[in-house]
Write a protein that holds these residues in place. Structure first.
Motif, short mmCIF file in Angstrom:
data_model
loop_
_atom_site.label_atom_id
_atom_site.label_comp_id
_atom_site.label_asym_id
_atom_site.label_seq_id
_atom_site.Cartn_x
_atom_site.Cartn_y
_atom_site.Cartn_z
N GLN A 8 79.54 95.66 -44.54
CA GLN A 8 79.90 96.79 -45.39
C GLN A 8 80.49 96.34 -46.71
O GLN A 8 80.18 96.88 -47.76
CB GLN A 8 80.91 97.67 -44.64
CG GLN A 8 81.31 98.91 -45.37
CD GLN A 8 80.19 99.91 -45.45
OE1 GLN A 8 79.18 99.78 -44.77
NE2 GLN A 8 80.34 100.90 -46.29
N SER A 117 84.83 104.95 -44.27
CA SER A 117 84.09 103.81 -43.74
C SER A 117 83.05 104.34 -42.76
O SER A 117 83.31 105.28 -42.01
CB SER A 117 85.02 102.84 -43.01
OG SER A 117 84.28 101.90 -42.25
N ASP A 119 82.26 103.02 -40.20
CA ASP A 119 82.74 102.73 -38.85
C ASP A 119 83.95 103.58 -38.46
O ASP A 119 84.54 103.38 -37.40
CB ASP A 119 83.07 101.24 -38.73
CG ASP A 119 81.81 100.38 -38.86
OD1 ASP A 119 80.79 100.76 -38.25
OD2 ASP A 119 81.83 99.38 -39.59
N ASP A 120 84.30 104.54 -39.31
CA ASP A 120 85.31 105.54 -38.92
C ASP A 120 84.76 106.37 -37.77
O ASP A 120 83.58 106.74 -37.75
CB ASP A 120 85.61 106.49 -40.09
CG ASP A 120 86.45 105.87 -41.17
OD1 ASP A 120 87.06 104.81 -40.91
OD2 ASP A 120 86.50 106.44 -42.27
N ASP A 121 85.63 106.70 -36.83
CA ASP A 121 85.25 107.65 -35.79
C ASP A 121 85.20 109.04 -36.42
O ASP A 121 86.06 109.40 -37.23
CB ASP A 121 86.27 107.63 -34.65
CG ASP A 121 85.75 108.29 -33.38
OD1 ASP A 121 85.54 109.52 -33.41
OD2 ASP A 121 85.57 107.60 -32.38
N GLY A 137 86.86 105.15 -32.21
CA GLY A 137 86.08 104.03 -32.71
C GLY A 137 84.70 103.93 -32.11
O GLY A 137 83.89 103.11 -32.54
N THR A 140 81.05 106.83 -34.13
CA THR A 140 81.25 106.53 -35.55
C THR A 140 80.32 107.34 -36.46
O THR A 140 79.29 107.87 -36.02
CB THR A 140 80.99 105.04 -35.81
OG1 THR A 140 79.61 104.74 -35.51
CG2 THR A 140 81.90 104.17 -34.96
N ARG A 142 78.51 106.01 -38.66
CA ARG A 142 77.26 105.25 -38.69
C ARG A 142 76.30 105.73 -37.58
O ARG A 142 75.11 105.94 -37.82
CB ARG A 142 77.55 103.76 -38.53
CG ARG A 142 76.35 102.86 -38.77
CD ARG A 142 76.68 101.41 -38.41
NE ARG A 142 77.84 100.92 -39.10
CZ ARG A 142 77.84 100.39 -40.32
NH1 ARG A 142 76.70 100.31 -40.98
NH2 ARG A 142 78.95 99.94 -40.88
N ARG A 143 76.84 105.91 -36.39
CA ARG A 143 76.00 106.35 -35.27
C ARG A 143 75.52 107.78 -35.45
O ARG A 143 74.40 108.12 -35.04
CB ARG A 143 76.77 106.19 -33.95
CG ARG A 143 76.93 104.72 -33.56
CD ARG A 143 77.73 104.55 -32.28
NE ARG A 143 77.76 103.14 -31.89
CZ ARG A 143 78.47 102.65 -30.88
NH1 ARG A 143 79.23 103.48 -30.14
NH2 ARG A 143 78.44 101.37 -30.59
N SER A 149 74.67 108.88 -31.68
CA SER A 149 76.07 109.13 -31.35
C SER A 149 76.26 109.75 -29.97
O SER A 149 77.33 109.65 -29.38
CB SER A 149 76.71 110.04 -32.40
OG SER A 149 76.18 111.36 -32.29
#
Length: 508
Positions: A8, A117, A119-121, A137, A140, A142-143, A149
């Motif tokens: 990142q 981010s 990768d933030d939940d 976590g 995320t 991203r997912r 997700s």
């Protein structure tokens, strides 16, 4: 195949640097020009959409973009049936799920700004979400971007009587999710979820202090001069040049239960939902040409961010899924494709890029009508790029083999193709389209062969098992139809069609 995401911090540093130089250059507005021989190609494209030019019919706007230039653009049919106003390349359509790439781009811009981010939940930003019994976590941003997700798809609400032309708010989506468990362990597999992109819409607002519409206007649409593009989060605001969405008595539209049987042939089906992150953007084929140009220039966001959008999500197993950040990653006849398709209320849409050929198709329709066996983006791509396509038509090879030697011959021919050409040449949709084309012409046994080959190639796809079940049902094989609908439902518990068909097949 395994792949690893770029770090990142490296992404942000490189993208920011690229943006510094690219933004000064300004957005490139695609020129309109033709090449020798385009007149003949134009006539062939016109013929695809000629039925939509019928009197009193809604239709489509189409643009063909090649090497940064618009080689073809035209409107077919009516933008408004009542007034007779015609569709033009400047007509505004609901983009349906093409919307997702713009929502994803907004999230990536905020990550680039260090406002969030990836990768933030998501529960950090939306604490109203259920706990799901999963440590922070795990679920995320991203997912969510890559549909891995596990968050349930709110379109399951269609089973409760809600229709996609009914009002819907962010609160309604959160209420739907409140008592639902994850569909699967987060990151373990891919399952398309509109809910995730509604959550991303909410995160943009909470991270930036602006609505998604305001943020995208300032950071994407304004800089790229996409003057006819906006998220419709307020239905009291009229959209100039809008092509209304329609449904027809002769066309089944999933999720629309308001068809009046004794009403006119074409009935308004404009969306009234207030959630926009998944399917609420409106635009024109001309503005989409400007957006397409940014994937080559990086004028907004930078080339590193653009490249990141086009990488598939990575599961916890290390496997890569064929979905980027709001973009479907695939192939057609050996040529890579990046883009999306959409269907929402009466709109049906395509934005498909062939990046290695610098060739893009934008097709926006204000009516449904293209069925799985009639993909206009494939038809147009074949017209312009046919000589560059290294793989024969899978459908043609399998069908001819079946006609000459039956099922065993068709299976051998398909496996021979798989052995000769790289896996990139084979999309799930191609065999699925072939199966439906064969069923439509009464060739059920040949359709079963096509669907069985698709199940073999894509055993984790609920859709392939659902299609095979439908073929068995049409063939009168009740036990096999039930078996395959059950397999589909096991892979996708939200498959409303499988639930409906199983109830019908098991009934008295």
């Amino acid at each position: 195949m395994k792949s690893h995401a770029v770090g990142q911090s490296l992404l942000i540093a490189f993208a920011a640097c690229t943006l510094c130089t690219a933004s000064r250059a300004g957005a490139q507005v695609p020129a309109k020009s033709t090449l020798p021989g385009d007149a003949a190609l134009t006539r062939r494209v016109d013929s695809i959409f000629a039925p939509y030019d019928a009197a009193g019919s809604p239709g489509c706007a189409v643009a063909v973009i090649s090497a940064g230039r618009i080689r073809y653009e035209r409107g077919f049919g009516l933008a408004d049936v009542a007034s007779g106003a015609r569709i033009t390349p400047a007509s505004v359509f609901g983009l349906a799920s093409l919307t997702k790439q713009f929502t994803a781009f907004s999230i990536l811009l905020l990550a680039q700004d260090h406002r969030l981010s990836l990768d933030d939940d998501v529960r950090k930003w939306i604490p109203e979400l259920p706990d799901y019994g999963v440590p922070m976590g795990q679920i995320t941003i991203r997912r969510v971007l890559y549909h891995i997700s596990g968050i349930p798809n709110y379109l399951a609400m269609l089973n409760t009587g809600w229709a996609i032309t009914d009002p819907l708010t962010q609160h309604d989506v959160l209420e739907f999710l409140k008592d639902k468990p994850l569909d699967f362990a987060s990151g373990s597999r891919y399952s398309y979820s509109n809910s995730g992109y509604v959550l991303l819409e909410m995160i943009v607002k909470r991270a930036s202090g602006k609505s998604l519409r305001e943020f995208a206007q300032a950071r994407i649409f304004g800089p790229l001069k996409m003057t006819s593009t906006t998220y419709r989060d307020d239905h009291s605001r009229p959209i100039p040049g809008l092509a209304n969405a329609y449904i027809s008595k002769s066309t089944t539209v999933p999720g629309d239960q308001r068809l009046v049987e004794n009403g006119p042939e074409w009935q308004l089906a404009n969306s009234r939902t207030d959630v926009v992150g998944d399917a609420g953007l409106y635009s024109t084929v001309e503005d989409l040409a400007r957006w397409d140009a940014n994937f080559y220039s990086g004028a907004v966001g930078g080339l590193a961010l653009v490249r990141m959008m086009q990488r598939g999500g990575v599961l916890t197993s290390g496997d890569t899924v064929a979905y980027g950040a709001g973009l479907m990653l695939g192939a057609f006849r050996g040529l890579r494709t990046i883009g999306h398709i959409g269907g929402w209320s009466g709109y049906q849409t395509w934005l498909v890029r062939y990046p290695d050929q610098k060739f893009t198709l934008a097709i926006l329709c204000n009516r449904r009508g293209f069925t799985p066996d009639r993909d206009p983006s494939h038809a147009i791509a074949t017209i312009y790029l046919g000589k560059q396509m290294v793989v024969p038509e899978v459908a043609l090879v399998v069908t001819e083999a079946f006609d000459h030697g039956g099922a065993d011959s068709a299976v051998r021919a398909y496996h021979a193709l798989r052995a000769r050409y790289p896996a990139i040449a084979f999309e799930e949709d191609q065999l699925n389209a072939l199966g439906y084309q064969l069923m439509a012409t009464g060739r059920i046994e040949a359709a079963i062969v096509a669907f069985r080959l698709n199940v073999e190639a894509y055993p984790r796809s609920a859709n392939t098992w659902d299609s095979l079940a439908e073929a068995y049902m049409n063939h009168g094989d009740k036990a096999l139809a039930i078996e395959n609908y059950e397999r589909s439902l096991a892979l996708n518990p939200e498959n409303a069609n499988a639930v409906k068909m199983l109830s019908k097949l098991r009934g008295p």
